[in-house]
Design a protein around this motif. Sequence first.
Motif, short mmCIF file in Angstrom:
data_model
loop_
_atom_site.label_atom_id
_atom_site.label_comp_id
_atom_site.label_asym_id
_atom_site.label_seq_id
_atom_site.Cartn_x
_atom_site.Cartn_y
_atom_site.Cartn_z
N GLY A 14 -49.47 49.66 64.40
CA GLY A 14 -47.77 49.73 63.56
C GLY A 14 -48.61 50.42 63.13
O GLY A 14 -48.05 51.52 62.72
N ALA A 15 -49.40 50.39 61.87
CA ALA A 15 -49.46 50.43 60.75
C ALA A 15 -50.59 51.36 61.04
O ALA A 15 -50.13 53.23 60.47
CB ALA A 15 -50.16 49.56 59.72
N LEU A 16 -51.01 52.09 61.94
CA LEU A 16 -52.17 53.23 62.04
C LEU A 16 -51.78 54.08 62.08
O LEU A 16 -52.10 55.28 61.73
CB LEU A 16 -52.86 52.86 63.21
CG LEU A 16 -54.79 53.60 63.37
CD1 LEU A 16 -55.22 54.08 62.03
CD2 LEU A 16 -54.90 53.49 64.54
N GLU A 17 -50.91 54.29 63.00
CA GLU A 17 -50.10 54.59 64.01
C GLU A 17 -48.77 55.38 63.25
O GLU A 17 -49.09 56.88 62.43
CB GLU A 17 -49.04 54.36 64.87
CG GLU A 17 -48.30 55.51 66.25
CD GLU A 17 -49.10 56.56 66.21
OE1 GLU A 17 -50.59 56.64 67.02
OE2 GLU A 17 -48.57 57.73 66.30
N LEU A 18 -48.32 54.79 62.06
CA LEU A 18 -47.38 54.83 60.96
C LEU A 18 -48.12 55.98 60.26
O LEU A 18 -47.45 57.08 59.70
CB LEU A 18 -46.13 54.40 60.25
CG LEU A 18 -45.73 54.18 59.36
CD1 LEU A 18 -44.73 54.93 60.14
CD2 LEU A 18 -45.02 52.48 59.26
N THR A 19 -48.97 55.52 59.67
CA THR A 19 -49.86 56.22 58.98
C THR A 19 -50.16 57.57 59.08
O THR A 19 -50.30 58.30 58.75
CB THR A 19 -51.45 54.97 58.02
OG1 THR A 19 -50.95 54.04 58.09
CG2 THR A 19 -51.82 56.18 56.85
N ARG A 20 -50.92 57.49 60.24
CA ARG A 20 -51.31 58.53 60.80
C ARG A 20 -49.71 59.73 60.81
O ARG A 20 -50.37 60.93 60.59
CB ARG A 20 -51.62 58.29 62.32
CG ARG A 20 -53.04 58.10 62.78
CD ARG A 20 -53.28 58.16 63.94
NE ARG A 20 -54.20 58.07 64.28
CZ ARG A 20 -54.47 56.32 65.66
NH1 ARG A 20 -53.68 56.65 66.67
NH2 ARG A 20 -55.80 56.42 66.21
N ARG A 21 -48.86 59.69 60.91
CA ARG A 21 -47.85 60.48 61.22
C ARG A 21 -47.48 60.61 59.93
O ARG A 21 -47.44 62.13 59.80
CB ARG A 21 -47.03 59.80 61.39
CG ARG A 21 -46.99 59.16 62.78
CD ARG A 21 -46.00 59.02 63.69
NE ARG A 21 -45.72 58.71 64.77
CZ ARG A 21 -45.06 59.15 66.11
NH1 ARG A 21 -44.18 59.39 65.93
NH2 ARG A 21 -45.40 58.98 67.58
N SER A 23 -51.87 42.45 55.24
CA SER A 23 -53.90 42.43 54.97
C SER A 23 -53.79 43.53 56.51
O SER A 23 -54.53 44.37 56.75
CB SER A 23 -54.20 41.60 54.82
OG SER A 23 -54.93 40.51 56.30
N GLU A 24 -53.28 43.56 57.66
CA GLU A 24 -53.65 43.78 58.91
C GLU A 24 -53.01 45.31 59.10
O GLU A 24 -54.12 46.43 59.14
CB GLU A 24 -52.46 43.18 59.99
CG GLU A 24 -54.03 42.22 60.64
CD GLU A 24 -55.33 42.83 61.38
OE1 GLU A 24 -56.39 42.62 59.89
OE2 GLU A 24 -55.08 43.19 62.17
N ARG A 25 -51.05 45.16 57.97
CA ARG A 25 -51.11 46.72 57.75
C ARG A 25 -52.03 48.09 56.64
O ARG A 25 -51.92 48.80 56.78
CB ARG A 25 -50.21 46.44 57.57
CG ARG A 25 -49.08 46.02 58.17
CD ARG A 25 -47.49 45.66 58.27
NE ARG A 25 -46.57 45.02 58.60
CZ ARG A 25 -45.84 44.66 58.54
NH1 ARG A 25 -45.09 44.68 57.60
NH2 ARG A 25 -45.91 43.46 59.88
N VAL A 26 -52.61 47.07 55.91
CA VAL A 26 -53.49 47.60 54.95
C VAL A 26 -54.81 48.02 55.75
O VAL A 26 -55.13 49.03 55.32
CB VAL A 26 -53.82 46.86 53.56
CG1 VAL A 26 -54.76 47.33 53.09
CG2 VAL A 26 -52.37 46.56 52.78
N ARG A 27 -54.61 47.25 56.94
CA ARG A 27 -56.50 48.05 57.27
C ARG A 27 -55.76 49.26 58.17
O ARG A 27 -56.99 49.86 58.68
CB ARG A 27 -56.70 46.93 58.35
CG ARG A 27 -58.18 47.00 58.50
CD ARG A 27 -58.90 45.42 59.51
NE ARG A 27 -58.01 44.68 60.83
CZ ARG A 27 -58.07 44.99 61.67
NH1 ARG A 27 -59.15 45.60 61.96
NH2 ARG A 27 -57.50 44.56 62.73
N GLY A 28 -55.10 48.61 58.76
CA GLY A 28 -54.41 50.02 59.50
C GLY A 28 -54.55 51.61 58.59
O GLY A 28 -54.69 52.59 59.12
N PHE A 29 -53.89 51.00 57.48
CA PHE A 29 -53.46 52.19 56.67
C PHE A 29 -54.53 52.83 56.24
O PHE A 29 -55.15 53.92 55.78
CB PHE A 29 -52.22 51.64 55.92
CG PHE A 29 -52.88 52.29 54.15
CD1 PHE A 29 -51.34 53.45 53.91
CD2 PHE A 29 -54.17 52.21 53.37
CE1 PHE A 29 -51.06 54.11 52.80
CE2 PHE A 29 -52.94 53.24 51.79
CZ PHE A 29 -52.00 54.14 52.05
#
Lengths: 339, 339
Positions: A172-179, A207-213
């Motif tokens: 989720g964080a990966l996709e959000l950051t991408r956008r 920490s997972e969201r930071v990782r995605g970020f």
Amino acid sequence: MKRGTQTKRTTIYDLAELAGTSASAVSAVLSGNWKKRRISSQLAEKITRLAEEQGYALNMQASVLRRERSKIIGMLVPKYDNRYFGSIVEQFETRARERGLFPIITCTRRDPALEIEAARAMLSYQVDCLIATGATDPDRIADICSAAGVRTVNLDLPGSRVPSVISDNFGGALELTRRVLANSEREFGEKTPLLFVGGRGTDHNTSERVRGFRAAHAEAGVEVDEALVLTCGYAPEKAENAMKSLADKVGPLPRGMFVNSTISLEGVMRWIRRSGHYADRMPLLGCFDWDPFVAMLGDHIEMVRQDVPRMLDAVFEIIDSGASELKLIQIPPIVEQTG
Amino acid sequence: MKRGTQTKRTTIYDLAELAGTSASAVSAVLSGNWKKRRISSQLAEKITRLAEEQGYALNMQASVLRRERSKIIGMLVPKYDNRYFGSIVEQFETRARERGLFPIITCTRRDPALEIEAARAMLSYQVDCLIATGATDPDRIADICSAAGVRTVNLDLPGSRVPSVISDNFGGALELTRRVLANSEREFGEKTPLLFVGGRGTDHNTSERVRGFRAAHAEAGVEVDEALVLTCGYAPEKAENAMKSLADKVGPLPRGMFVNSTISLEGVMRWIRRSGHYADRMPLLGCFDWDPFVAMLGDHIEMVRQDVPRMLDAVFEIIDSGASELKLIQIPPIVEQTG
DNA sequence: CAATTCTGCTTCATCGATTGAGCAAGCGAG
DNA sequence: CTCGCTTGCTCAATCGATGAAGCAGAATTG
């Protein structure tokens, strides 16, 4: 024939006397297994009618005391102040009731001590099962419950003792950051490092969201600015203060940010309004969590909405199946479409 | 010495055996009235230690069954999807715990049948007292409870059987409408009739708010346009549909509106965005209820925030004092300052 | 007609905690 | 030494619902 002002409540013994039968027969009829216990349908009907007339209500304390399963299911929840936890609680209640379970919920206000106290209280009330939502120390709760033979499931934040259902925070964080990075490119012609604000650095979700970020930055070839990762806690004031001290330290503020919950966003927005920063142009925003009004706040707010129905389906699947081996179920959040 | 996988829970009888004493002594010690029952402090200490070691947890079902008061306090609440009810629940839990009561809450989703069912369930669990929040039929609930000798207090929406604590809806609406009218004068040089949208025409709060709305118009010498009073229900979709069909009927839309809850505002805002109306200039808004993000939505949004802490203080004052004569306590809401 | 089965109940122990009543030992006063 | 009081406990009933076991009487079978 109405009873006076609050005499004792009607019990099965009262009904038995009125019906000229035994308490055991009354119990059999009212608990619905009178066929099994070979009660005639005349008597069943008579008892049912009397119970209705007298406004009989089962005493659950007595019933639960006698039975081996209470059919009470507990949930601990940190807060009621956002849509995410609100819908978790609502969906939980609905699903519990569908299964003939009685839900009891307690708000622990992100207070570790209260969490433990609440878990113990739930045990005292003989819950069959406890769901620990967003708990700061899920394993402690799992231990306490397992000592009492009570099953536990973690929700929102995982533990290492019992099954957990959480969002796919990395994805989720990966996709959000991408956008947000894509918006940055569209608006400013380049991708620049974003700010990450909100959440506790120690919790798994953050920490997972930071990782995605980080992953989204890496993928875009943008270096993360470590001074811009502010895991300051969730509360609005904490986010606001973090922004304040950041603005004092760094020079130009980032053009976009990843805010780690609506509740932190509240503080961030407050800071933006009060400080006068970003007065000419709002920063590009991404928020991990959904709120209907946040969606209306501006043109460039991306949100991911955690998929609460699917999360609770997963929780009850675990409960229904009786499984209790350690596993981690990750539910992909929904990326909200923005105009 | 740890117990195997979920053997029976430790009871006072187990502790009694371990301590070489009677269950009665154990009960006296653990329930804290061992002085009254003349238990020596050595024995008390020994029992306390053993209870700790064995992870003893009181069985509340048994305890409540025996006692005459359960110390369980129930609350019915319509929804968890807005800040108002969220904070009601949170404050309720806190205050209940402060008093040594165990709070149980149930969400009735604005469903009258579920409300009754939930009230009965609460009675089965032997609640000492029930708070009916925003109930569609509070008197029915009061009747059911009084038949069982259980005290009731209405919150948010009043009834005619038991004490009620509500906001001063008339006063709040009057002030809110005044402010929107004042904004209208400031912006457009004149006061024009406003739109009222949201809420059920049959509920007390809505009708009082409409009354305040009318009074503010009257006081300003503006005539209320009756076609612009849309008490269509609270849900976002209902508000959205009401706006849609209004726009089809009337010619020029009103320049300002009174929205009767944040949840209705959600629908109104959605309609505004989707329909393209007000594209050039947002309407002046007043919202009866507060939300942090709504405050950030625009420059001309007035809000009144219901004073939840004071409302719950009033509720518990009634409960603590044991009063049960019919009375209506109206708490003035807080007018939010907007800039 | 006796033996068996079935029907429709009742009796009673039980769940765990609480509490009024009671009992035995100790101690001081007379 | 005895009476009465205190201390420190135990006993047993109780809260209301549940369900295994049992028991009459009716119906069925051989």
